[in-house]
Design a protein around this motif. Structure first.
Motif, PDB file in Angstrom:
ATOM      1  N   ALA A   1      49.701  17.910  29.458  1.00 54.30           N
ATOM      2  CA  ALA A   1      48.670  18.839  29.949  1.00 54.30           C
ATOM      3  C   ALA A   1      49.273  20.165  30.431  1.00 54.30           C
TER       4      ALA A   1
ATOM      5  N   ALA B   1      49.980  22.212  27.400  1.00 53.90           N
ATOM      6  CA  ALA B   1      48.752  22.743  26.808  1.00 53.90           C
ATOM      7  C   ALA B   1      48.240  23.940  27.601  1.00 53.90           C
ATOM      8  N   ALA B   2      48.280  23.831  28.936  1.00 52.00           N
ATOM      9  CA  ALA B   2      47.831  24.946  29.774  1.00 52.00           C
ATOM     10  C   ALA B   2      48.712  26.169  29.572  1.00 52.00           C
TER      11      ALA B   2
ATOM     12  N   MET C   1      47.876  27.725  26.185  1.00 52.04           N
ATOM     13  CA  MET C   1      46.563  28.367  26.192  1.00 52.04           C
ATOM     14  C   MET C   1      46.627  29.760  26.814  1.00 52.04           C
TER      15      MET C   1
ATOM     16  N   VAL D   1      43.641  29.387  20.574  1.00 54.43           N
ATOM     17  CA  VAL D   1      43.714  28.550  21.776  1.00 54.43           C
ATOM     18  C   VAL D   1      43.193  27.149  21.487  1.00 54.43           C
TER      19      VAL D   1
ATOM     20  N   ALA E   1      45.605  23.863  21.553  1.00 51.44           N
ATOM     21  CA  ALA E   1      45.309  22.877  22.592  1.00 51.44           C
ATOM     22  C   ALA E   1      44.917  21.540  21.967  1.00 51.44           C
TER      23      ALA E   1
ATOM     24  N   VAL F   1      48.052  19.820  20.775  1.00 58.18           N
ATOM     25  CA  VAL F   1      48.861  19.302  21.883  1.00 58.18           C
ATOM     26  C   VAL F   1      48.284  17.977  22.378  1.00 58.18           C
ATOM     27  N   PHE F   2      46.990  17.935  22.582  1.00 63.05           N
ATOM     28  CA  PHE F   2      46.394  16.703  23.098  1.00 63.05           C
ATOM     29  C   PHE F   2      46.396  15.593  22.043  1.00 63.05           C
TER      30      PHE F   2
ATOM     31  N   PRO G   1      54.520  21.660  20.109  1.00 65.71           N
ATOM     32  CA  PRO G   1      53.228  22.356  20.052  1.00 65.71           C
ATOM     33  C   PRO G   1      53.313  23.760  19.453  1.00 65.71           C
TER      34      PRO G   1
END
Length: 499
Positions: free
Chosen positions: A57, A60-61, A64, A356, A360, A363-364, A458
């Motif tokens: 997470a 990912a943040a 983004m 984005v 994201a 990544v998830f 990522p």
């Protein structure tokens, strides 16, 4: 059993995406879920996925808000001077374009963030590749390999992880490796030159009709700027056409018309484009290039944006705050200062929302893959099997063994998994045979050129997504050159006595 399932899961994933039977997101989710059931641990799938999402997470943040921040910086023209310099060097020569891609990627990689490097490189070079009809996988392959070599910078991640895992000083690991890494970077430039020659032979030598030219109804402007604008279809009447030097002017317009009618490429980056894309054939993917007259430019705020970016990078290197927090603050500040009106801010966010969402999502989805690999114990069994397969006679050469193992292990594992899970075991085995942990740590860095094209990284999805290249095409093209680059770094390190 878990060792076999782990290797089978990775092989199945790679085969399916390289054969384009599944999209990367679907493969990253469904294949590990299936193999988790095969391992008899399907009841724990939810726990593995939540654990993987929790670990990724922050990444990912970071991606983004990094995409938003650097997207805004590209919009306002912060990187335009660098891009213009590269384009002046490139002109319309495929060799210079490919070499320029490697140089630009290497320069921007100094910030230590792969996603940033790929955003800037693709934004600058994509329109030029489309305009000249160059293979897009050449661009992604060269950029990823150059970034992989530069990813070994102390603030890039791997060196810091190796230093932490083995309780060493990062400078003691990195500084002696500089000559070997320099050789690797030079090899990337040579590789770019060779690939550029292949592209030149494929499409011919292309030239711009003059560095500065008066176009009917237009004021004169630098040819490389017209080239970028025309590539996106956003030029106001860009009529300058590229032509073969030996072609007559009468046939040039005819061939341009023919190219225009046949231009709707798939955007897969497979190198199927047979020639330059004319001005009238704007790519259907809607990619916006660096139009030198775009409305988002903020020349009066150039030095503010430059200072903000330098301060942001300095804060990252000094670890003043977590990187996701830094990019969150930077993105908010950049939007507020450069676009004080709410509709403009919404427009800029919407302009970068596609990237984005794609990144994201990747990544998830990758969190499912890594969560199952780690949670079921597959990755540990795979690492133990590989380390256990090392012959006893190779003990005194553990640095070489570590360098060779770093290629597949950093490709199939996250950097955290390799440096914190496998590297200490290799260092302990080396110490039993008198091999210094420093040599082991240095050798562990050589696989980074390959690592940057791993499906578990990522940033690679930023690269292939912005370049409109299929991940399978990128993998097929890049892996062999990345492996060769890593072996060159390893060989140079041994030749110089560093490893």
């Amino acid at each position: 059993m878990l060792t076999f399932l782990g290797f089978a899961m990775i092989a199945t994933f790679l085969v399916l995406i390289m054969m384009k039977k599944m999209s990367p997101i679907a493969a990253l989710v469904l294949i590990p879920a299936l193999f988790c059931v095969f391992a008899g641990k399907g009841a724990h799938l939810g726990d593995y996925v939540i654990d993987g999402v929790g670990k990724l997470a922050p990444t990912a943040a970071m991606l983004m808000f990094a995409i938003v921040y650097f997207g805004v910086m590209i919009d306002v023209g912060l990187f335009d001077p660098i891009v213009r310099g590269i384009l002046r060097f490139c002109k319309a020569d495929p060799v210079r374009v490919v070499v320029g891609t490697a140089v630009l990627a290497a320069i921007v990689s100094l910030d230590g963030d792969g996603s940033t490097t790929f955003m800037i490189t693709v934004s600058a070079m994509y329109p030029l590749y489309k305009r000249l009809g160059l293979s897009l996988v050449v661009m992604t392959g060269v950029a990823a390999t150059a970034n992989g070599v530069m990813n070994t910078l102390p603030w890039g991640g791997p060196t810091a992880r190796a230093a932490t895992a083995l309780k060493l000083d990062a400078s003691d690991i990195f500084v002696p490796m500089i000559p070997a890494l320099a050789v690797g970077l030079v090899f990337v430039f040579i590789l770019a030159y060779v690939l550029g020659l292949k592209e030149r032979r494929r499409i011919g030598t292309l030239v711009l009709p003059g560095d500065v030219e008066q176009v009917s109804g237009q004021s004169a402007e630098p040819a490389e700027e017209r080239l970028l604008v025309a590539a996106t279809g956003s030029a106001e009447g860009g009529t300058a056409a590229l032509a073969e030097p030996s072609a007559a002017s009468a046939s040039a317009s005819a061939s341009a018309s023919a190219s225009a009618s046949a231009s709707g490429g798939t955007g897969t980056g497979s190198g199927s484009d047979s020639g330059p894309v004319p001005d009238s054939a704007a790519p259907e993917d809607g990619f916006q290039g660096l139009d030198p007259r775009r409305a988002t430019l903020r020349p009066r705020l150039y030095w503010f944006n430059a200072g903000l970016t330098v301060a942001l990078l300095a804060a990252m290197i000094m670890e003043l705050l977590p990187i996701p927090v830094l990019f969150l603050l930077g993105a908010a500040l950049a939007l507020t200062v450069n676009f004080p009106h709410m509709p403009d801010q919404k427009a800029r966010i919407a302009a970068h929302a596609d990237n984005v969402l794609n990144v994201a999502g990747m990544v998830f989805a990758a969190a499912v893959f890594t969560g199952v690999l780690s949670g079921t114990g597959m990755v540990k069994h795979m690492a133990d099997w590989l380390v256990g397969a090392i012959p006893e006679g190779m003990g005194p050469h553990m640095a070489l063994v570590t360098g060779l193992l770093s290629l597949p292990l950093t490709y199939f594992m996250s950097n955290d998994g390799f440096y914190f899970g496998v590297l200490p075991v290799l260092a302990e085995a080396g110490a039993a045979h008198g091999v210094s942990p420093l040599e082991i740590a240095r050798a562990s860095l050589v696989g980074q050129a390959l690592h940057m094209s791993s499906p578990l990284v990522p940033a690679v999805y930023v690269l292939v997504g912005m370049a409109r290249v299929e991940f399978g095409d990128h993998t097929r093209f890049t892996v062999k050159w990345a492996v060769l680059t890593s072996l060159v770094v390893l060989g140079a390190g041994m030749l110089f006595g560093i490893i």
